[in-house]
Design a protein around this motif. Structure first.
Motif, PDB file in Angstrom:
ATOM      1  N   ARG A 123      10.598  18.767 -59.700  1.00  0.00           N
ATOM      2  CA  ARG A 123       9.490  18.805 -58.738  1.00  0.00           C
ATOM      3  C   ARG A 123       8.164  18.723 -59.482  1.00  0.00           C
ATOM      4  NH1 ARG A 123       6.950  23.964 -55.733  1.00  0.00           N
ATOM      5  NH2 ARG A 123       7.013  24.688 -57.867  1.00  0.00           N
ATOM      6  N   GLY A 163       8.395  19.327 -47.143  1.00  0.00           N
ATOM      7  CA  GLY A 163       8.611  20.366 -48.152  1.00  0.00           C
ATOM      8  C   GLY A 163       8.022  21.710 -47.739  1.00  0.00           C
ATOM      9  N   TYR A 202      13.961  18.877 -51.514  1.00  0.00           N
ATOM     10  CA  TYR A 202      13.834  18.056 -52.728  1.00  0.00           C
ATOM     11  C   TYR A 202      13.019  16.799 -52.459  1.00  0.00           C
ATOM     12  CZ  TYR A 202      18.753  16.694 -51.287  1.00  0.00           C
ATOM     13  OH  TYR A 202      19.918  16.328 -50.656  1.00  0.00           O
ATOM     14  N   ILE A 228       8.896  15.157 -51.984  1.00  0.00           N
ATOM     15  CA  ILE A 228       7.449  15.308 -52.154  1.00  0.00           C
ATOM     16  C   ILE A 228       6.764  14.350 -51.196  1.00  0.00           C
ATOM     17  CG2 ILE A 228       5.487  14.881 -53.698  1.00  0.00           C
ATOM     18  CD1 ILE A 228       7.157  15.841 -56.006  1.00  0.00           C
TER      19      ILE A 228
END
Ligand code: GLN
Length: 402
Positions: free
Chosen positions: A304, A183, A325, A327
């Motif tokens: 998120r 990310g 998209y 984590i």
């Protein structure tokens, strides 16, 4: 009998296929493979359906439907201020994955070094192997303030000395920004440093920018827009992430006419051309997609936050992603409460015991130990899907030890 060629045998089955299969077997919520569980925009689908009905069923031009190349040249100009020739500087490929392969095979010679950051998207390493290139890795490291049960806004980072050593003598560097799986959105400073080293050591830049429209308050800087970089950068991107159409496999490579010749030298023999009606649909997306992108950004930003806070509340250490998209979360405490150690073990256990699937990132490292404590969760899902995942994950606390 060896049925897989030696150059590909080490890569086995992709982790995305493996984890999606595991998720299906256990009827788990699939936060592993990154694809939306909702459909792309109707007006884009309609444009492709109309093209099929209108008989647009034969081969497209090898390097792209003229109107799609033109639409992308227009978009590039409005994003970067650079005027490019649609017919000699843009090649339409079957997804960015093909663009990566075409670039490696068409531009890089056997034995030449390609610098990439680890964790890396798995096809970089495999296509480098197909091309006979020598990969060299620079490690993206989690922020020092990553703590169990907390969300940190600090970014992943890399050591400049490590990058400098890798760049001397390299032919190319592959930069994925926004970066899957971390990310991370490379800052202007980081990219300027990379650009400086490219010029200093005469290194080409290959960028994978498929998450370019999915950033959350952080500027996406295109390496090709930095001084002197347009001449030495091959910018790769696609339709799939921006328009929730990952199965359409429409991608592209934007670069100089000279480097385009290299990309097309391989593309013409890999796929020759890309599905005609889907290219027509892509034109509608590129030309009229602004509202769709804005609303997707709002939704993904909320999801998120939701997934980051949920994971932290369960004891994961969460790095708030600046883009993509996905984590990345440290699972150590949670895995301990389940009686497992390591990301592969954790992600293999999770679907069966909890009913949620995630990706073990150590497979994206040349040094797997760097990813052992992490797990990647995708939030490109309906809010209700994420809530169901959260409900199931909360059961971890009550899961009996193995
Ligand atoms: N890009 C997606 C991910 O990272 C899926 C890629 C794939 O399935 N090959 O999850």
């Amino acid at each position: 009998m060896n049925t897989v060629a030696a150059r590909l045998a080490p890569f086995g089955t992709t982790i995305f296929t493996e984890m999606t299969r595991l998720a299906q077997r256990h009827n788990a919520v699939n936060l592993a493979q990154g694809f939306p569980d909702f459909d792309g925009p109707e007006f884009v689908k309609d444009a492709a359906i109309d093209a099929i009905r209108a008989g647009r069923s034969q081969y497209a031009r090898m390097f792209g439907d003229p109107a799609l190349n033109a639409a992308l040249a227009q978009r590039w100009r409005s994003l970067t201020g650079q005027a490019i020739d649609p017919d000699t500087q843009i090649t339409i490929t079957s997804g960015c994955t093909e663009a990566i392969a075409a670039t490696m095979l068409g531009v890089i010679n056997p034995g030449e070094r390609v610098v990439m950051f680890e964790p890396y998207y798995d096809s970089y390493r495999a296509t480098a192997a197909m091309a006979g290139a020598e990969p060299r890795f620079v490690t993206l490291r989690p922020p020092a303030d990553l703590r169990a049960g907390q969300v940190t806004n600090s970014p992943f980072w890399f050591d400049m000395g490590e990058l400098e050593r890798a760049m001397a003598g390299a032919r190319a560097i592959l930069v994925n920004t926004p970066h899957n799986p971390t990310g991370h959105v490379y800052s202007r400073d980081e990219l300027e440093r990379i650009a400086f080293l490219c010029a200093k050591h005469n290194v080409l830049a290959i960028t994978d920018e498929v998450y370019e429209d999915l950033t959350y308050g952080h500027e996406h800087v295109r390496l090709a827009t930095l001084p002197g970089m347009a001449e030495r950068t091959i910018t790769l991107s696609s339709l799939g992430k921006t328009f929730s159409l990952t199965g359409w496999k429409i991608g592209w490579a934007i670069t100089t006419p000279e480097l385009t010749r290299g990309v097309r030298a391989a593309h013409q023999f890999l796929t020759f051309a890309t599905a005609t009606p889907l290219q027509i649909g892509a034109i509608a997306a590129i030309e009229q997609g602004g509202d769709y992108i804005s609303s997707l950004q709002v939704q993904f930003r909320q999801r998120r936050e939701f997934l980051a806070t949920t994971l932290a509340s369960l004891g994961f250490g969460v790095v708030m992603p600046r883009g993509t998209y996905f984590i990345m979360a440290d699972h150590t405490e949670v895995a301990r409460s389940m009686g497992v150690v390591g990301d592969v073990e954790f992600c293999r256990e999770l679907p069966a015991r909890v009913g949620v699937a995630a990706i073990p990132p150590s497979v994206f490292y040349d040094h797997p130990e760097n990813g052992r404590s992490l797990a990647r969760f995708a939030f490109c899902k309906k809010q209700e899907t994420l809530e169901e995942a959260a409900r199931r994950l909360r059961a971890i606390a009550s899961v009996p030890h193995a």
